[in-house]
Design an enzyme around this catalytic site. Structure first.
Site, PDB file in Angstrom:
ATOM      1  CD1 TRP A  54      40.587  30.206  35.614  1.00  0.00           C
ATOM      2  CD2 TRP A  54      41.146  31.465  37.617  1.00  0.00           C
ATOM      3  NE1 TRP A  54      39.682  29.941  36.823  1.00  0.00           N
ATOM      4  CE2 TRP A  54      40.081  30.350  37.800  1.00  0.00           C
ATOM      5  CE3 TRP A  54      41.657  32.123  38.615  1.00  0.00           C
ATOM      6  CZ2 TRP A  54      39.316  30.552  39.052  1.00  0.00           C
ATOM      7  CZ3 TRP A  54      41.003  32.022  39.790  1.00  0.00           C
ATOM      8  CH2 TRP A  54      40.069  31.137  40.130  1.00  0.00           C
TER       9      TRP A  54
ATOM     10  CE  LYS B  14      37.613  28.671  36.083  1.00  0.00           C
ATOM     11  NZ  LYS B  14      36.940  27.785  37.080  1.00  0.00           N
TER      12      LYS B  14
ATOM     13  CB  THR C 129      32.135  47.667  51.953  1.00  0.00           C
ATOM     14  OG1 THR C 129      30.994  47.170  52.002  1.00  0.00           O
ATOM     15  CG2 THR C 129      32.831  47.048  52.986  1.00  0.00           C
TER      16      THR C 129
ATOM     17  CD  GLU D 142      35.658  44.428  53.601  1.00  0.00           C
ATOM     18  OE1 GLU D 142      36.427  45.152  53.046  1.00  0.00           O
ATOM     19  OE2 GLU D 142      34.596  43.921  53.357  1.00  0.00           O
TER      20      GLU D 142
HETATM   21  P1  ADP Z   1      35.032  48.202  48.090  1.00  0.00           P
HETATM   22  O1  ADP Z   1      35.609  46.635  48.393  1.00  0.00           O
HETATM   23  O2  ADP Z   1      33.817  48.538  48.557  1.00  0.00           O
HETATM   24  O3  ADP Z   1      35.165  48.406  46.697  1.00  0.00           O
HETATM   25  P2  ADP Z   1      37.377  48.782  49.107  1.00  0.00           P
HETATM   26  O4  ADP Z   1      37.846  50.141  48.900  1.00  0.00           O
HETATM   27  O5  ADP Z   1      37.428  48.417  50.536  1.00  0.00           O
HETATM   28  O6  ADP Z   1      36.050  49.163  48.770  1.00  0.00           O
HETATM   29  O7  ADP Z   1      38.179  48.031  47.738  1.00  0.00           O
HETATM   30  C1  ADP Z   1      38.884  46.805  48.298  1.00  0.00           C
HETATM   31  C2  ADP Z   1      39.320  46.392  46.906  1.00  0.00           C
HETATM   32  O8  ADP Z   1      39.856  47.134  45.949  1.00  0.00           O
HETATM   33  C3  ADP Z   1      40.375  45.165  47.114  1.00  0.00           C
HETATM   34  O9  ADP Z   1      39.575  43.803  47.660  1.00  0.00           O
HETATM   35  C4  ADP Z   1      40.693  44.838  45.781  1.00  0.00           C
HETATM   36  O10 ADP Z   1      40.017  44.220  44.928  1.00  0.00           O
HETATM   37  C5  ADP Z   1      41.062  46.377  45.138  1.00  0.00           C
HETATM   38  N1  ADP Z   1      42.106  46.762  45.269  1.00  0.00           N
HETATM   39  C6  ADP Z   1      42.740  47.490  46.541  1.00  0.00           C
HETATM   40  N2  ADP Z   1      44.033  47.853  45.974  1.00  0.00           N
HETATM   41  C7  ADP Z   1      44.239  47.335  45.032  1.00  0.00           C
HETATM   42  C8  ADP Z   1      45.650  47.253  44.101  1.00  0.00           C
HETATM   43  N3  ADP Z   1      46.408  47.778  44.386  1.00  0.00           N
HETATM   44  N4  ADP Z   1      45.663  46.625  42.995  1.00  0.00           N
HETATM   45  C9  ADP Z   1      44.380  45.733  42.644  1.00  0.00           C
HETATM   46  N5  ADP Z   1      43.108  45.598  43.217  1.00  0.00           N
HETATM   47  C10 ADP Z   1      43.209  46.695  44.446  1.00  0.00           C
END
Ligand code: ADP
Length: 550
Positions: A443, A438, A185, A330
């Site tokens: 929210w 918040k 990640t 994940e």
């Molecule tokens: P990291 O968590 O290390 O930034 P990831 O590529 O696994 O890398 O990122 C996952 C996160 O990206 C998700 O948990 C979410 O917060 C965000 N995310 C992914 N796709 C979307 C989407 N279409 N809209 C909003 N957030 C998104």
């Protein structure tokens, strides 16, 4: 009972299929040298077998990690299949991370081989003495491209490495639950975490991705993964393209709007995938030059919230369908994709447009729920928001080599995202839990505020963050990059929010900046936005003015 044959779900079987049934389907790569390389799935398959033999020649044990620092290209593809197919683990590293973080990752993964594009030679030079477990270095190039003055001991060119190996290798058969590839990640907080995929999870994910209600890939598609092969396996596209026999088009390191557009046109690309920031560059180029897509039909956009204005531009101006997708490292990464249902097709156009902007519904293989602070499941009414939990066949069970306990709660993985789910099962991400604002106990969705700002014709990009407030705890402000040559002032933009959100949700102010800090996968780094000098200066001014009032 009779029953059916059993063949393990192995990554090598995807390549065998592509070779036998789509052997002459093309794979086109823009190389870092700038030229175009062309060959076919049958050639990729042959060379992947040579990779496997080359690893055998080094007597690399099963499950050993082979790391890559590489752009999207044919050699990287061969490693995808050659490494995993032979029972080793492909570890794709994001070269945009800080060198110290890369060193940490290499050591944590105990990588034994590091294959890299020559672009990253200075990076490898900087870290290789600290990478204790790496025994072999391979430069993804021809022998004559190897730099003469290189001090990396035993460095070999890829073509030399695999060139003399036999291509008559037979892929071994083993347990489909064996590890196949490893991604970290991006570690915006603390050290990155390691997510280990299995052959089984990868194949099921590839099946899921190909379905009509997800990416709908087929042998008729020409597929351009702009999303890097080091970003969650390019969202599984190399595997799905092998499964469907699609033509594959790799952009190398030329990710600017002009280069991506040229490649799309030249290779008649029908399907492309990437994060919103890359598409913004492409759309800007098209707008500036007055260009249109002649072959592109659909694009999957995810990794961060896709602004509705972008979905609109793709559809209204170019007739391209945007499939908004949500996922994470994940979850391999596909969790949900947004395509209509039969019943939602019957709705009014504006309702459908609204729906398209959501992150979509679960595809078979993944399930999700939203829960409150006590872990109780919340209702699916499209309004109630809670912490998003997921589970499924390609969702993480445990991090690789982690000291912490399993991240699961009653079998579900808490994503760290906050979302609503509507009665039809459509997910809408409102925030990452750490970015939620918040205000007065209520929210405010920073994504919603950003989407509205991005719809303003003079705004290039926008990040909504919270600032401390003595009465309301937190208030939103929006940090904005204007489009070049556009004139935009604070009041104009704040007025633009009126009628689009409740009055108390309208940001208190606008801070104009030259650029918004992006992370290694092209996503906005909110933590860095909060530390920008313009933002800190703004917070100081507000504090001082509030104090003077007291
Ligand atoms: P990291 O968590 O290390 O930034 P990831 O590529 O696994 O890398 O990122 C996952 C996160 O990206 C998700 O948990 C979410 O917060 C965000 N995310 C992914 N796709 C979307 C989407 N279409 N809209 C909003 N957030 C998104």
């Amino acid at each position: 009972m009779g029953l059916m044959q059993q063949s393990p779900l192995l990554i090598s079987s995807l390549l065998d299929h592509a070779e036998r049934h789509h052997g002459d389907s093309e794979i086109v790569s823009r190389r870092i040298e700038g030229d175009i390389h062309r060959y076919h799935w049958r050639d990729a398959s042959r060379r992947a077998r040579q990779v496997a033999e080359a690893l055998n020649a080094w007597q690399l044990p099963l499950s050993a990690r082979v790391a890559t620092l590489a752009w999207n290209g044919y050699r990287h593809l061969e490693l995808y299949f050659g490494v995993s197919g032979s029972g080793r683990v492909l570890h794709t590293i994001n070269p945009r991370l800080h060198p110290d973080q890369i060193t940490w990752i290499v050591n944590h993964a105990s990588d034994q081989v590091l294959c890299f594009d020559l672009t990253f030679l200075p990076l490898v030079h900087a870290i290789y003495e600290k990478c204790k477990t790496v025994r072999h270095y391979v430069a993804l190039c021809d022998r004559n491209q190897l730099p003469a003055d290189c001090t990396i001991e035993g460095l070999i060119s890829y073509e030399d490495w695999i060139g003399n190996q036999s291509a008559s290798y037979h892929w071994p058969q083993f347990d489909e639950n064996a590890a196949s590839s490893l991604c970290y990640t991006s570690g915006t907080t603390g050290n990155p975490k390691a997510v280990m995929y299995s052959h089984r999870s990868t194949l099921l994910h590839a099946y899921g991705a190909a379905l009509p209600d997800s990416m709908a890939l087929s042998a008729r598609d020409s597929v351009l993964p702009v999303v890097p092969m080091f970003h969650v396996n390019a969202w599984g596209l190399p595997y799905t393209a092998a499964l469907t026999g699609s033509k594959l088009v790799f952009p190398g390191n030329a990710l600017d709007g002009q280069s991506v557009y040229q490649l799309m046109e030249q290779e008649a690309v029908t399907f492309a995938a990437g994060v919103p920031t890359v598409w913004q560059l492409l759309l800007n180029h098209l707008e500036r030059e007055g260009l249109r897509f002649s072959s592109l039909k659909r694009t999957v956009i995810g990794g961060a919230a896709c602004p509705p204005a972008m979905i609109d531009t793709f559809y209204e101006q170019h007739g391209v369908e945007v499939i908004h997708a949500w996922g994470m490292t994940e979850t391999s990464p596909l969790g949900s994709l947004c395509t209509p249902k039969n019943k939602t097709l019957m709705r009014a156009t504006n309702e459908q447009v609204k729906l398209r902007c959501k992150q979509g519904r679960a595809l078979f293989g993944v399930d999700f729920k939203i829960v409150d602070d006590d872990g109780c499941e919340l209702q699916w009414d499209g309004k109630t928001f809670g912490d998003l939990y997921v589970k499924g066949s390609w969702v993480i069970r445990e991090y690789f080599e982690a000291e912490d306990q399993s991240p699961l709660v009653d079998g579900w993985f808490p994503t760290g995202d906050v979302a609503t789910i509507d009665a039809d099962g459509y997910l809408q991400i409102t925030d990452r839990s750490k970015d939620v604002i918040k205000s007065g106990g209520e929210w405010i969705s920073s994504i919603e505020i950003e989407n509205i700002a991005m719809a303003h014709p003079s705004v290039q990009s926008a990040a909504c963050i919270a600032v401390k407030h003595p009465k309301w705890d937190e208030r939103p402000i929006v940090v904005v990059v204007g489009k070049p040559e556009a004139t935009l002032d604070r009041n104009q933009l704040l007025q633009f929010f009126e009628g689009k959100v409740a009055k108390w949700q309208i940001p208190d102010d606008v801070v104009f900046v030259k650029s918004i800090p992006l992370g290694a996968t092209g996503k906005m780094l909110k933590a860095k936005v909060r530390e920008m000098s313009e933002v800190l200066a703004y917070c100081k001014r507000v504090e001082a003015s509030l104090e003077s009032k007291i």
